[in-house]
Design a protein around this motif. Structure first.
Motif, PDB file in Angstrom:
ATOM      1  N   ASP A 168       0.833  -1.204   0.000  1.00 10.69           N
ATOM      2  CA  ASP A 168       0.000   0.000   0.000  1.00 10.69           C
ATOM      3  C   ASP A 168       0.866   1.252   0.000  1.00 10.69           C
ATOM      4  OD1 ASP A 168       0.930  -0.176   2.595  1.00 10.69           O
ATOM      5  OD2 ASP A 168      -0.940   0.504   3.515  1.00 10.69           O
ATOM      6  N   VAL A 169       2.066   1.125  -0.535  1.00 10.53           N
ATOM      7  CA  VAL A 169       3.001   2.245  -0.655  1.00 10.53           C
ATOM      8  C   VAL A 169       3.453   2.368  -2.106  1.00 10.53           C
ATOM      9  CG1 VAL A 169       3.861   2.095   1.712  1.00 10.53           C
ATOM     10  CG2 VAL A 169       4.941   0.726  -0.085  1.00 10.53           C
ATOM     11  N   TYR A 170       3.960   3.542  -2.465  1.00  9.83           N
ATOM     12  CA  TYR A 170       4.668   3.675  -3.732  1.00  9.83           C
ATOM     13  C   TYR A 170       6.021   2.980  -3.582  1.00  9.83           C
ATOM     14  CZ  TYR A 170       1.712   7.279  -5.892  1.00  9.83           C
ATOM     15  OH  TYR A 170       0.674   7.962  -6.473  1.00  9.83           O
ATOM     16  N   THR A 171       6.439   2.273  -4.624  1.00 13.04           N
ATOM     17  CA  THR A 171       7.789   1.723  -4.677  1.00 13.04           C
ATOM     18  C   THR A 171       8.454   2.235  -5.940  1.00 13.04           C
ATOM     19  OG1 THR A 171       7.101  -0.297  -3.523  1.00 13.04           O
ATOM     20  CG2 THR A 171       9.206  -0.352  -4.690  1.00 13.04           C
ATOM     21  N   LEU A 172       9.560   2.952  -5.764  1.00 16.93           N
ATOM     22  CA  LEU A 172      10.311   3.486  -6.896  1.00 16.93           C
ATOM     23  C   LEU A 172      11.708   2.892  -6.830  1.00 16.93           C
ATOM     24  CD1 LEU A 172       8.600   6.097  -5.453  1.00 16.93           C
ATOM     25  CD2 LEU A 172       9.160   7.036  -7.689  1.00 16.93           C
ATOM     26  N   GLY A 173      12.052   2.081  -7.843  1.00 17.37           N
ATOM     27  CA  GLY A 173      13.309   1.360  -7.802  1.00 17.37           C
ATOM     28  C   GLY A 173      14.167   1.553  -9.031  1.00 17.37           C
ATOM     29  N   LEU A 174      15.465   1.666  -8.819  1.00 14.51           N
ATOM     30  CA  LEU A 174      16.442   1.750  -9.897  1.00 14.51           C
ATOM     31  C   LEU A 174      17.156   0.409 -10.030  1.00 14.51           C
ATOM     32  CD1 LEU A 174      18.119   5.223  -9.253  1.00 14.51           C
ATOM     33  CD2 LEU A 174      16.754   4.596 -11.253  1.00 14.51           C
ATOM     34  N   THR A 175      17.122  -0.170 -11.207  1.00 19.33           N
ATOM     35  CA  THR A 175      17.859  -1.403 -11.449  1.00 19.33           C
ATOM     36  C   THR A 175      19.342  -1.060 -11.544  1.00 19.33           C
ATOM     37  OG1 THR A 175      15.974  -2.313 -12.652  1.00 19.33           O
ATOM     38  CG2 THR A 175      18.102  -3.406 -12.959  1.00 19.33           C
ATOM     39  N   LEU A 176      20.163  -1.774 -10.782  1.00 13.96           N
ATOM     40  CA  LEU A 176      21.602  -1.514 -10.747  1.00 13.96           C
ATOM     41  C   LEU A 176      22.396  -2.514 -11.582  1.00 13.96           C
ATOM     42  CD1 LEU A 176      22.090  -0.770  -6.927  1.00 13.96           C
ATOM     43  CD2 LEU A 176      21.586   0.856  -8.764  1.00 13.96           C
ATOM     44  N   ARG A 177      21.934  -3.775 -11.590  1.00 14.76           N
ATOM     45  CA  ARG A 177      22.680  -4.837 -12.264  1.00 14.76           C
ATOM     46  C   ARG A 177      21.708  -5.885 -12.764  1.00 14.76           C
ATOM     47  NH1 ARG A 177      24.033  -9.855 -10.974  1.00 14.76           N
ATOM     48  NH2 ARG A 177      23.064  -9.621  -8.904  1.00 14.76           N
ATOM     49  N   GLY A 178      21.997  -6.460 -13.931  1.00 16.52           N
ATOM     50  CA  GLY A 178      21.192  -7.545 -14.455  1.00 16.52           C
ATOM     51  C   GLY A 178      19.885  -7.075 -15.073  1.00 16.52           C
ATOM     52  N   VAL A 179      18.968  -8.005 -15.219  1.00 19.59           N
ATOM     53  CA  VAL A 179      17.662  -7.731 -15.823  1.00 19.59           C
ATOM     54  C   VAL A 179      16.577  -8.044 -14.798  1.00 19.59           C
ATOM     55  CG1 VAL A 179      16.082  -8.241 -17.714  1.00 19.59           C
ATOM     56  CG2 VAL A 179      18.568  -8.338 -18.100  1.00 19.59           C
ATOM     57  N   GLN A 180      15.822  -7.035 -14.440  1.00 18.69           N
ATOM     58  CA  GLN A 180      14.725  -7.201 -13.484  1.00 18.69           C
ATOM     59  C   GLN A 180      13.416  -7.391 -14.260  1.00 18.69           C
ATOM     60  OE1 GLN A 180      12.523  -4.753  -9.800  1.00 18.69           O
ATOM     61  NE2 GLN A 180      14.253  -3.841 -10.903  1.00 18.69           N
ATOM     62  N   CYS A 181      12.752  -8.506 -14.064  1.00 16.61           N
ATOM     63  CA  CYS A 181      11.503  -8.798 -14.763  1.00 16.61           C
ATOM     64  C   CYS A 181      10.346  -8.845 -13.770  1.00 16.61           C
ATOM     65  CB  CYS A 181      11.597 -10.131 -15.501  1.00 16.61           C
ATOM     66  SG  CYS A 181      12.826 -10.149 -16.828  1.00 16.61           S
ATOM     67  N   PHE A 182       9.194  -8.359 -14.195  1.00 17.98           N
ATOM     68  CA  PHE A 182       8.019  -8.402 -13.338  1.00 17.98           C
ATOM     69  C   PHE A 182       6.766  -8.278 -14.186  1.00 17.98           C
ATOM     70  CE2 PHE A 182       9.318  -4.056 -13.875  1.00 17.98           C
ATOM     71  CZ  PHE A 182       8.173  -3.272 -13.866  1.00 17.98           C
ATOM     72  N   ASN A 183       5.681  -8.802 -13.676  1.00 16.17           N
ATOM     73  CA  ASN A 183       4.377  -8.680 -14.306  1.00 16.17           C
ATOM     74  C   ASN A 183       3.587  -7.613 -13.574  1.00 16.17           C
ATOM     75  OD1 ASN A 183       4.222 -10.944 -16.381  1.00 16.17           O
ATOM     76  ND2 ASN A 183       4.905 -12.049 -14.574  1.00 16.17           N
ATOM     77  N   TYR A 184       2.949  -6.722 -14.345  1.00 17.91           N
ATOM     78  CA  TYR A 184       2.290  -5.554 -13.746  1.00 17.91           C
ATOM     79  C   TYR A 184       1.154  -5.099 -14.641  1.00 17.91           C
ATOM     80  CZ  TYR A 184       2.019  -0.907 -11.512  1.00 17.91           C
ATOM     81  OH  TYR A 184       1.610   0.235 -10.845  1.00 17.91           O
ATOM     82  N   ARG A 185      -0.051  -5.045 -14.083  1.00 10.65           N
ATOM     83  CA  ARG A 185      -1.231  -4.583 -14.800  1.00 10.65           C
ATOM     84  C   ARG A 185      -1.414  -5.298 -16.142  1.00 10.65           C
ATOM     85  NH1 ARG A 185      -3.962  -0.345 -12.878  1.00 10.65           N
ATOM     86  NH2 ARG A 185      -4.691   0.267 -14.958  1.00 10.65           N
ATOM     87  N   GLY A 186      -1.265  -6.617 -16.108  1.00  8.27           N
ATOM     88  CA  GLY A 186      -1.539  -7.434 -17.283  1.00  8.27           C
ATOM     89  C   GLY A 186      -0.433  -7.506 -18.304  1.00  8.27           C
ATOM     90  N   GLY A 187       0.733  -6.934 -18.009  1.00  3.99           N
ATOM     91  CA  GLY A 187       1.821  -6.963 -18.973  1.00  3.99           C
ATOM     92  C   GLY A 187       3.131  -7.424 -18.356  1.00  3.99           C
ATOM     93  N   ALA A 188       3.975  -8.076 -19.162  1.00  2.00           N
ATOM     94  CA  ALA A 188       5.308  -8.495 -18.726  1.00  2.00           C
ATOM     95  C   ALA A 188       6.272  -7.329 -18.941  1.00  2.00           C
ATOM     96  CB  ALA A 188       5.759  -9.715 -19.506  1.00  2.00           C
ATOM     97  N   ARG A 189       6.969  -6.938 -17.895  1.00  5.80           N
ATOM     98  CA  ARG A 189       7.901  -5.798 -17.961  1.00  5.80           C
ATOM     99  C   ARG A 189       9.320  -6.274 -17.670  1.00  5.80           C
ATOM    100  NH1 ARG A 189       3.436  -2.731 -19.591  1.00  5.80           N
ATOM    101  NH2 ARG A 189       1.767  -3.022 -18.068  1.00  5.80           N
ATOM    102  N   ARG A 190      10.277  -5.477 -18.117  1.00  9.54           N
ATOM    103  CA  ARG A 190      11.661  -5.739 -17.738  1.00  9.54           C
ATOM    104  C   ARG A 190      12.385  -4.415 -17.605  1.00  9.54           C
ATOM    105  NH1 ARG A 190      15.757  -8.022 -22.222  1.00  9.54           N
ATOM    106  NH2 ARG A 190      15.775  -6.229 -23.631  1.00  9.54           N
ATOM    107  N   SER A 191      13.291  -4.371 -16.636  1.00  3.72           N
ATOM    108  CA  SER A 191      14.036  -3.156 -16.353  1.00  3.72           C
ATOM    109  C   SER A 191      15.524  -3.461 -16.393  1.00  3.72           C
ATOM    110  CB  SER A 191      13.647  -2.617 -14.962  1.00  3.72           C
ATOM    111  OG  SER A 191      14.415  -1.481 -14.630  1.00  3.72           O
TER     112      SER A 191
END
Length: 270
Positions: free
Chosen positions: A28-51
């Motif tokens: 129930d909080v905002y999460t704001l994240g910077l990817t530092l290394r590698g590939v960060q993958c996540f599913n969000y609002r019906g779509g596959a994302r990568r950072s």
């Protein structure tokens, strides 16, 4: 640790994920994240994302998401969480900013988050927290494309309801209780509370109980004792909600979290 009700406006942490994946969960909080290394993958609002390294992830309160590494090398990210209510005084009369897709390349927001996340092992002073909050809030508003003011919100009524919740964490709380405490119709209260705090009164109560449980577990209290002390029916009841909120069971979370500073922590998963 930060005090949840008044002092803890933001939290910072750094995490590394290898073979372990976070199961679907929501905060129930905002999460704001910077990817530092590698590939960060996540599913969000019906779509596959990568950072990728240097890219910014922005998760809105109460949105379901998961997390896993995009390669065998795992990934590392540094993030900040912000209580939605902390943005209210900075963005009066506006609904919470929403970033479509869970990622943003907005230069102002990237800079604000990078600044807030620099030197994560150092505790932020109250002035630094306020400055970071202001910069991120105004940048979030700009990045979301909001322009016009929303309808009038009764922030004082929502704050009275929020205070009641904090004063009765271990006790049963009904919408009638909140209606009486706030002095506002329950349906208007539900609408205003969600727009000001990013989640419903029930979810807010649940998450505050989980915050209290997390602190007790980190101090070494047993999971069974913690569950009863924090208003849950039993250990399994708390464990189910804990995993839904954090993606890990209380036991695995306790093994994973190592305090770094009072405003920063590190999570390492293999």
């Amino acid at each position: 640790m930060c005090q949840q009700h008044t002092d803890c406006k933001i939290r910072r942490f750094q995490a590394s994920l290898g073979r372990t994946a976070f199961s679907p969960h929501r905060h129930d909080v905002y999460t704001l994240g910077l990817t530092l290394r590698g590939v960060q993958c996540f599913n969000y609002r019906g779509g596959a994302r990568r950072s990728l390294p240097g890219e910014l992830v922005v998760l809105h309160p109460d949105e379901l998401h998961d997390g896993h590494a995009g390669t065998d090398d795992g990934f590392t990210y540094r993030a900040i969480t912000i209580q939605p209510g902390a943005l209210g005084s900075i963005l009066p009369g506006r609904a919470l900013p929403f970033i479509e897709g869970g990622q943003s390349a907005h230069p102002g927001l990237l800079q604000a988050v990078r600044t807030a996340l620099s030197h994560p092992a150092d505790e932020l002073s109250p002035l630094q927290q306020d400055e970071a909050l202001f910069d991120i809030a105004t940048a979030l508003h700009a990045a979301s494309g909001q322009a016009a003011l929303d309808g009038q919100l009764d922030a004082r009524a929502s704050e009275r309801a929020r205070s009641y919740i904090h004063d009765h964490l271990a006790q049963p709380v009904s919408m009638q209780d909140l209606e009486q405490a706030a002095g506002q119709d329950r349906w208007q209260l539900s609408r205003d509370f969600r727009r000001l705090h990013g989640t419903s009164p029930y979810r807010y109560l649940l998450m505050r109980r989980l915050d209290a449980a997390r602190d007790r577990i980190q101090r070494g209290e047993s999971i069974a004792q913690t569950a009863l002390a924090c208003g849950f029916n039993d250990q399994s009841h708390m464990t189910r909600h804990f995993k839904a909120a954090h993606g890990l069971s209380p036991f695995r979370w306790k093994r994973s979290v190592t305090p770094v500073a009072r405003s920063a922590r590190t999570i390492v998963q293999d």
